[in-house]
Design a protein around this motif. Structure first.
Motif, PDB file in Angstrom:
ATOM      1  N   ASN A  37       0.856  -1.082  -0.068  1.00  0.00           N
ATOM      2  CA  ASN A  37       0.020   0.124   0.008  1.00  0.00           C
ATOM      3  C   ASN A  37       0.763   1.112  -0.287  1.00  0.00           C
ATOM      4  OD1 ASN A  37      -2.718  -0.776  -0.320  1.00  0.00           O
ATOM      5  ND2 ASN A  37      -3.175  -1.009   1.869  1.00  0.00           N
ATOM      6  N   ASN A  38       2.165   1.368   0.265  1.00  0.00           N
ATOM      7  CA  ASN A  38       3.030   2.238   0.144  1.00  0.00           C
ATOM      8  C   ASN A  38       3.129   2.645  -1.395  1.00  0.00           C
ATOM      9  OD1 ASN A  38       5.116   3.982  -0.042  1.00  0.00           O
ATOM     10  ND2 ASN A  38       6.091   3.127   1.887  1.00  0.00           N
ATOM     11  N   SER A  39       2.563   3.921  -1.748  1.00  0.00           N
ATOM     12  CA  SER A  39       2.624   4.296  -3.001  1.00  0.00           C
ATOM     13  C   SER A  39       3.691   5.443  -3.156  1.00  0.00           C
ATOM     14  CB  SER A  39       1.190   5.243  -3.258  1.00  0.00           C
ATOM     15  OG  SER A  39       1.379   6.292  -2.304  1.00  0.00           O
ATOM     16  N   VAL A  70      -4.939  14.126 -13.642  1.00  0.00           N
ATOM     17  CA  VAL A  70      -5.053  13.984 -12.355  1.00  0.00           C
ATOM     18  C   VAL A  70      -4.372  14.725 -11.657  1.00  0.00           C
ATOM     19  CG1 VAL A  70      -4.323  11.871 -10.838  1.00  0.00           C
ATOM     20  CG2 VAL A  70      -5.765  11.365 -13.021  1.00  0.00           C
ATOM     21  N   TYR A  71      -4.869  15.269 -10.526  1.00  0.00           N
ATOM     22  CA  TYR A  71      -3.987  16.010  -9.495  1.00  0.00           C
ATOM     23  C   TYR A  71      -3.630  15.082  -8.329  1.00  0.00           C
ATOM     24  CZ  TYR A  71      -2.117  19.104  -5.951  1.00  0.00           C
ATOM     25  OH  TYR A  71      -1.034  19.967  -5.162  1.00  0.00           O
ATOM     26  N   ILE A  72      -2.365  14.798  -8.083  1.00  0.00           N
ATOM     27  CA  ILE A  72      -1.756  13.775  -7.335  1.00  0.00           C
ATOM     28  C   ILE A  72      -1.212  14.419  -5.780  1.00  0.00           C
ATOM     29  CG2 ILE A  72       0.292  11.913  -6.808  1.00  0.00           C
ATOM     30  CD1 ILE A  72       0.219  11.874  -9.771  1.00  0.00           C
ATOM     31  N   ILE A  73      -1.823  13.852  -4.850  1.00  0.00           N
ATOM     32  CA  ILE A  73      -1.089  13.939  -3.268  1.00  0.00           C
ATOM     33  C   ILE A  73      -0.236  13.006  -3.178  1.00  0.00           C
ATOM     34  CG2 ILE A  73      -1.424  14.279  -0.880  1.00  0.00           C
ATOM     35  CD1 ILE A  73      -3.854  16.333  -1.869  1.00  0.00           C
ATOM     36  N   GLY A  74       1.015  12.815  -3.123  1.00  0.00           N
ATOM     37  CA  GLY A  74       1.585  11.783  -2.973  1.00  0.00           C
ATOM     38  C   GLY A  74       3.073  11.815  -3.731  1.00  0.00           C
ATOM     39  N   GLU A  75       3.825  10.872  -3.668  1.00  0.00           N
ATOM     40  CA  GLU A  75       5.242  10.988  -4.150  1.00  0.00           C
ATOM     41  C   GLU A  75       5.245  10.403  -5.279  1.00  0.00           C
ATOM     42  OE1 GLU A  75       8.099  10.052  -1.080  1.00  0.00           O
ATOM     43  OE2 GLU A  75       6.996  10.626   0.435  1.00  0.00           O
ATOM     44  N   LYS A  76       6.549  10.499  -6.132  1.00  0.00           N
ATOM     45  CA  LYS A  76       6.813  10.064  -7.300  1.00  0.00           C
ATOM     46  C   LYS A  76       6.172   8.779  -8.088  1.00  0.00           C
ATOM     47  CE  LYS A  76      11.469   8.199  -7.086  1.00  0.00           C
ATOM     48  NZ  LYS A  76      12.733   8.233  -7.421  1.00  0.00           N
ATOM     49  N   VAL A 132      -4.787  10.583  -3.712  1.00  0.00           N
ATOM     50  CA  VAL A 132      -4.116  10.779  -2.399  1.00  0.00           C
ATOM     51  C   VAL A 132      -3.345   9.597  -2.109  1.00  0.00           C
ATOM     52  CG1 VAL A 132      -4.246  11.407   0.063  1.00  0.00           C
ATOM     53  CG2 VAL A 132      -5.785  12.260  -1.571  1.00  0.00           C
ATOM     54  N   GLY A 133      -1.997   9.708  -2.074  1.00  0.00           N
ATOM     55  CA  GLY A 133      -1.091   8.435  -1.729  1.00  0.00           C
ATOM     56  C   GLY A 133      -0.295   8.968  -0.306  1.00  0.00           C
ATOM     57  N   PHE A 134       0.410   8.221   0.137  1.00  0.00           N
ATOM     58  CA  PHE A 134       1.329   8.448   1.209  1.00  0.00           C
ATOM     59  C   PHE A 134       2.410   9.623   0.768  1.00  0.00           C
ATOM     60  CE2 PHE A 134       5.125   7.793   3.769  1.00  0.00           C
ATOM     61  CZ  PHE A 134       4.729   8.122   5.048  1.00  0.00           C
ATOM     62  N   ASP A 135       2.526  10.852   1.671  1.00  0.00           N
ATOM     63  CA  ASP A 135       3.015  11.714   1.210  1.00  0.00           C
ATOM     64  C   ASP A 135       3.893  12.345   2.472  1.00  0.00           C
ATOM     65  OD1 ASP A 135       4.257  14.293   0.047  1.00  0.00           O
ATOM     66  OD2 ASP A 135       2.551  14.799  -0.799  1.00  0.00           O
ATOM     67  N   ARG A 136       5.231  12.207   2.267  1.00  0.00           N
ATOM     68  CA  ARG A 136       6.149  12.874   3.502  1.00  0.00           C
ATOM     69  C   ARG A 136       6.441  14.115   3.230  1.00  0.00           C
ATOM     70  NH1 ARG A 136      10.366   7.838   2.816  1.00  0.00           N
ATOM     71  NH2 ARG A 136       9.740   8.222   0.680  1.00  0.00           N
ATOM     72  N   HIS A 137       5.870  14.773   2.213  1.00  0.00           N
ATOM     73  CA  HIS A 137       5.888  16.275   2.267  1.00  0.00           C
ATOM     74  C   HIS A 137       4.706  16.759   2.377  1.00  0.00           C
ATOM     75  CE1 HIS A 137      10.367  15.674   1.122  1.00  0.00           C
ATOM     76  NE2 HIS A 137       9.899  14.639   0.082  1.00  0.00           N
ATOM     77  N   ILE A 148      -9.558   9.776  -5.002  1.00  0.00           N
ATOM     78  CA  ILE A 148      -9.222   8.386  -5.108  1.00  0.00           C
ATOM     79  C   ILE A 148      -8.142   8.260  -4.051  1.00  0.00           C
ATOM     80  CG2 ILE A 148      -8.093   6.692  -6.512  1.00  0.00           C
ATOM     81  CD1 ILE A 148      -9.303   8.064  -8.913  1.00  0.00           C
ATOM     82  N   ALA A 149      -8.315   7.260  -3.330  1.00  0.00           N
ATOM     83  CA  ALA A 149      -7.135   6.815  -2.092  1.00  0.00           C
ATOM     84  C   ALA A 149      -6.461   5.810  -2.625  1.00  0.00           C
ATOM     85  CB  ALA A 149      -7.905   6.894  -0.822  1.00  0.00           C
ATOM     86  N   THR A 150      -5.193   5.865  -2.427  1.00  0.00           N
ATOM     87  CA  THR A 150      -4.318   4.309  -2.841  1.00  0.00           C
ATOM     88  C   THR A 150      -4.608   3.553  -1.605  1.00  0.00           C
ATOM     89  OG1 THR A 150      -2.404   5.525  -1.772  1.00  0.00           O
ATOM     90  CG2 THR A 150      -2.627   5.717  -4.118  1.00  0.00           C
ATOM     91  N   ASN A 151      -4.485   3.943  -0.382  1.00  0.00           N
ATOM     92  CA  ASN A 151      -4.891   3.391   0.836  1.00  0.00           C
ATOM     93  C   ASN A 151      -5.404   4.069   1.999  1.00  0.00           C
ATOM     94  OD1 ASN A 151      -2.494   3.610   2.924  1.00  0.00           O
ATOM     95  ND2 ASN A 151      -1.539   3.738   0.841  1.00  0.00           N
ATOM     96  N   LEU A 152      -5.808   3.309   3.046  1.00  0.00           N
ATOM     97  CA  LEU A 152      -6.317   3.993   4.208  1.00  0.00           C
ATOM     98  C   LEU A 152      -5.512   3.610   5.422  1.00  0.00           C
ATOM     99  CD1 LEU A 152     -10.409   3.698   3.675  1.00  0.00           C
ATOM    100  CD2 LEU A 152      -8.534   5.929   3.197  1.00  0.00           C
ATOM    101  N   ASP A 153      -4.446   3.159   5.161  1.00  0.00           N
ATOM    102  CA  ASP A 153      -3.582   2.753   6.337  1.00  0.00           C
ATOM    103  C   ASP A 153      -3.292   3.688   7.445  1.00  0.00           C
ATOM    104  OD1 ASP A 153      -3.191   0.600   4.999  1.00  0.00           O
ATOM    105  OD2 ASP A 153      -1.129   0.713   4.602  1.00  0.00           O
ATOM    106  N   ARG A 154      -3.960   3.269   8.517  1.00  0.00           N
ATOM    107  CA  ARG A 154      -3.503   4.521   9.795  1.00  0.00           C
ATOM    108  C   ARG A 154      -2.218   4.465  10.246  1.00  0.00           C
ATOM    109  NH1 ARG A 154      -8.051   1.320  11.239  1.00  0.00           N
ATOM    110  NH2 ARG A 154      -6.729  -0.101  12.322  1.00  0.00           N
TER     111      ARG A 154
END
Length: 398
Positions: free
Chosen positions: A57-59, A105-111, A260-265, A287-293
């Motif tokens: 699930n890490n995008s 597509v607008y991305i919240i996430g990394e590359k 929306v994916g995992f984003d450290r920034h 769209i969410a790549t995952n919902l991991d808490r």
């Protein structure tokens, strides 16, 4: 509901499964550390004719990026055997013919997400290119109030009797500043005071705990007054938004989806961009790549996961996303269709957490000797093992 059986005879699985789908985090590796014995397990399963896939699930990485990680850990895994949530997002858009809409597509996430969208020819923007962007959050106009522009959701039918530029207009000809006002502290009820008052009323101080603050100095000052220890606040801030007059974030009106994916920034600019797209662009998909808490960034501790980012976007839009990563069925559907699998009972999913197969579910929880984590109630696997080495080591004894 039958309890999970601890696998003692691997043939119970190996004789009835053609395809294994392995979670990566916590099953193959922890952080950047390979779990001992994994290379031999993979070799053994392949030698028995099993088809293997690896999901995460890490995008932050594309399949090509994860191929590099597998290689660096000494594992011979091909890109087509890897299903990251960034690939899942691209696969979803491909399956739903998003490209034919002519939108972006607008991305919240990394590359990783952008790399996968490039492979299916879907144009995108955002992601790491926006990591240093800051919104200009200055004052806006009066068009909504005067009905010259559409009202924001929730403000329809609310109308004040008067409006002013600032409360200085109560005193024409004069400048209304704190220097000219005789106001006592006890006459001021700020939200920072309210937070402190709540903690005082609930006897928080007696717990001996501290408060972590996400906010500015006012909360800390109020907590100091009632003797509650705290940390965070302004000491943790990294960036300041440009709050010049007339500030606004301009968006591309060709955006048709926000992923929306995992984003450290993660920053405020990205959240503002996403909410504008989802709130103001008709038909824009969330769209969410995952919902991991939580997620595994290192082998030392768990870290806030993508559910954090998704929750922020849900909070400012009032919308729930389409989930494309685990535990959504899209990955299974894709594999079944691509490889012509008609009997899904011959697919075995292996993970270490019940709700997303990413994280940790203890044996006590699994066997109902301890309370289940939220979201895992009613989910029961057929078998469990200490590690996937048990697929091989016990099998050799048979």
């Amino acid at each position: 509901m039958n309890k999970a059986e601890k696998l003692a005879v691997p043939a119970k699985i190996l004789d009835h499964v053609d395809i294994f789908i392995f979670d990566c985090d916590g099953v193959i590796w922890r952080g950047d550390s390979l779990i001992p014995g994994i290379p031999q397990v993979i070799t053994n399963l392949r030698s028995e004719g099993k088809k293997l896939f690896f999901v995460t699930n890490n995008s932050t990485k594309s399949r090509a990026g994860y191929k590099s990680k597998f290689t660096s850990l000494g594992l011979d895994v091909q890109p087509e055997e890897i299903f990251s949530s960034s690939f899942a997002a691209a696969a979803y858009l491909e399956q739903t013919s998003f490209k034919q809409t002519g939108k972006k597509v607008y991305i919240i996430g990394e590359k990783g997400i952008g790399e996968e969208l490039d492979l299916v020819g879907v144009p995108w923007l955002g992601a790491e290119a926006d990591k240093d962007h800051q919104p200009n959050m200055g004052s806006g106009g009066r068009d909504e109030l005067m009905d010259r522009a559409p009202r924001k959701k929730g403000t329809e039918g609310i109308q004040p009797e008067f409006y002013v530029e600032t409360i200085n207009d109560f005193y024409p000809g004069g400048k209304f500043t704190s220097l000219g006002l005789d106001v006592q502290p006890e006459e001021i009820f700020s939200s920072s005071f309210a937070a402190a008052a709540y903690l005082e009323q609930t006897s928080f101080k007696q717990t001996g705990k501290k408060v972590y603050i996400i906010g500015e100095k006012g909360i800390g000052e109020e907590l100091d007054l009632i003797g509650i220890p705290w940390l965070g606040g302004e000491a943790d801030k990294e960036k300041k938004a440009d709050m010049g007059p007339g500030g606004r974030v301009e968006i591309d009106h060709d955006v048709g989806a926000v992923v929306v994916g995992f984003d450290r920034h993660i920053n405020y600019y990205k959240l503002q961009y996403a909410q504008l797209c989802l709130n103001e662009l008709p038909g824009c998909e969330f769209i969410a790549t995952n919902l991991d808490r939580v997620t595994h960034l290192t082998d030392a501790q768990e870290w806030a996961g993508n559910g954090t980012m998704v929750g922020a976007v849900s909070g400012c839009t009032g919308r729930e996303p389409t989930l494309v990563g685990k535990p959504a069925p899209l990955m299974i559907d894709y594999i079944a269709k691509k490889y012509g699998i008609t009997d899904r009972s011959r697919i075995c999913m292996v993970g270490d957490r019940l709700d997303t197969l990413s994280g940790v579910t203890s044996e006590d929880e699994l066997m109902d000797r301890a309370p289940r984590k939220k979201g895992t109630e009613g989910i029961q696997p057929e078998f469990y093992v200490e590690t996937i080495n048990d697929f091989m080591s016990v099998s050799k004894e048979d």
